[in-house]
Scaffold this active site. Structure first.
Site, PDB file in Angstrom:
ATOM      1  N   ASP A 119      -1.196   1.146  -2.273  1.00 20.62           N
ATOM      2  CA  ASP A 119      -0.064   2.084  -2.130  1.00 20.62           C
ATOM      3  C   ASP A 119       1.325   1.502  -2.445  1.00 20.62           C
ATOM      4  O   ASP A 119       2.301   1.815  -1.726  1.00 20.62           O
ATOM      5  CB  ASP A 119      -0.042   2.682  -0.713  1.00 20.62           C
ATOM      6  CG  ASP A 119      -1.296   3.480  -0.392  1.00 20.62           C
ATOM      7  OD1 ASP A 119      -2.172   3.599  -1.264  1.00 20.62           O
ATOM      8  OD2 ASP A 119      -1.400   3.978   0.747  1.00 20.62           O
TER       9      ASP A 119
ATOM     10  N   LYS B 253      -6.066   8.492  -3.096  1.00 20.91           N
ATOM     11  CA  LYS B 253      -6.683   8.710  -1.778  1.00 20.91           C
ATOM     12  C   LYS B 253      -5.849   9.688  -0.950  1.00 20.91           C
ATOM     13  O   LYS B 253      -4.618   9.558  -0.879  1.00 20.91           O
ATOM     14  CB  LYS B 253      -6.839   7.366  -1.050  1.00 20.91           C
ATOM     15  CG  LYS B 253      -5.542   6.618  -0.767  1.00 20.91           C
ATOM     16  CD  LYS B 253      -5.871   5.238  -0.207  1.00 20.91           C
ATOM     17  CE  LYS B 253      -4.651   4.483   0.254  1.00 20.91           C
ATOM     18  NZ  LYS B 253      -3.893   5.067   1.346  1.00 20.91           N
TER      19      LYS B 253
ATOM     20  N   CYS C 213      -2.106   1.692   6.052  1.00 27.34           N
ATOM     21  CA  CYS C 213      -3.125   1.827   4.997  1.00 27.34           C
ATOM     22  C   CYS C 213      -3.864   0.525   4.717  1.00 27.34           C
ATOM     23  O   CYS C 213      -5.051   0.546   4.376  1.00 27.34           O
ATOM     24  CB  CYS C 213      -2.497   2.408   3.744  1.00 27.34           C
ATOM     25  SG  CYS C 213      -2.026   4.136   4.000  1.00 27.34           S
TER      26      CYS C 213
HETATM   27  C1  C5J Z   1       0.695   3.711   4.010  1.00 26.12           C
HETATM   28  C2  C5J Z   1       1.788   5.247   5.491  1.00 26.12           C
HETATM   29  N1  C5J Z   1       0.478   3.486   2.711  1.00 26.12           N
HETATM   30  N2  C5J Z   1       2.367   4.286   6.193  1.00 26.12           N
HETATM   31  N3  C5J Z   1       1.087   4.963   4.366  1.00 26.12           N
HETATM   32  O1  C5J Z   1       0.593   2.808   4.812  1.00 26.12           O
HETATM   33  O2  C5J Z   1       1.896   6.405   5.819  1.00 26.12           O
END
Ligand code: C5J
Length: 229
Positions: free
Chosen positions: A27, A132, A165
């Protein structure tokens, strides 16, 4: 010649098997990392995350030069939001939420500018991008199938955020039988204390979810391995 790269790690050394190991970058999206994105709009200090860009860039260059597998993930939803759980949409009681117009397009919607990966770490052709809808990269995706087809048994995991994540994905991977090595300098959180605790949870109890090490050690290990070939 050894077929593994033996790395110093916590709670104990990690035997990286290049043939069976993939780098999974979680991400690293514009909306989470760039000033003016969704993360900042929620009141987060994105400078807390931007420090991980350069270590990831160096690691990715070394990983690609070694010819090993790389996969990237992005958190986001279909433009029609059919895969967005209503509970996720309303969580936080924010005036602006997933699917609404944000500073870089519709928030966490596939195809929008903010949803894409930052230019510094942009995927190259042949590097799968896993879209995802959840926090974990295995939930409702083809990640496990792709890894199985490539005979991957180990994951080097980096990205954001450490406690959300990254942690969720490492736990999912662990339950599917993968050994995960998380690189502390290549993961980040808007909350430094959550970053520290997120790593601690992974390596506690003899490595209950995996191992923790640094990009410096992996880059050196890859260079030594390459020159021994
Ligand atoms: C991730 C989030 N990528 N913190 N998303 O950690 O909402």
């Amino acid at each position: 010649m050894s077929t593994t790269i033996d790395l110093a790690a916590e709670p104990y050394e990690f035997a990286l098997a290049p043939e069976h190991c993939a780098l999974l970058i979680i991400d690293m999206q514009r909306d989470f990392l760039e000033p003016g994105g969704f993360g900042e709009m929620l009141g987060n200090d994105v400078s807390q995350l931007r420090g991980v860009i350069e270590p990831n860039r160096k690691l990715l260059a070394a990983w690609r030069a070694a010819g090993l597998s790389v996969l990237h993930t992005r958190e986001g939803h279909r433009p029609d939001l059919a895969d967005l759980p209503p509970a996720k949409k309303i969580r936080g009681r924010s005036a602006t939420s997933i699917g609404d117009a944000g500073p870089m397009g519709r928030i966490l919607v596939r195809g929008e500018d903010g949803h894409d990966i930052i230019p510094e770490l942009y995927p190259e052709p042949g590097e799968p991008v896993i879209d995802k809808p959840g926090k974990g990269a295995f939930h409702a995706t083809d990640l496990h199938a792709i890894l199985q087809h490539r005979d991957v048994k180990q994951l080097v995991v980096t990205g954001v955020t450490t406690e959300v994540c990254v942690n969720t994905t490492v736990r999912e991977a662990n339950d599917r039988g993968y050994d995960c090595l998380v690189l502390e300098d290549c993961c980040g959180s808007y909350y430094p204390e959550f970053h520290a605790m997120g790593l601690k949870m992974i390596k506690a109890q003899g490595g209950i979810f995996g191992w923790v090490s640094s990009s410096e050690r992996v880059i050196k290990g890859l260079a030594d391995w390459k020159s021994a070939q």
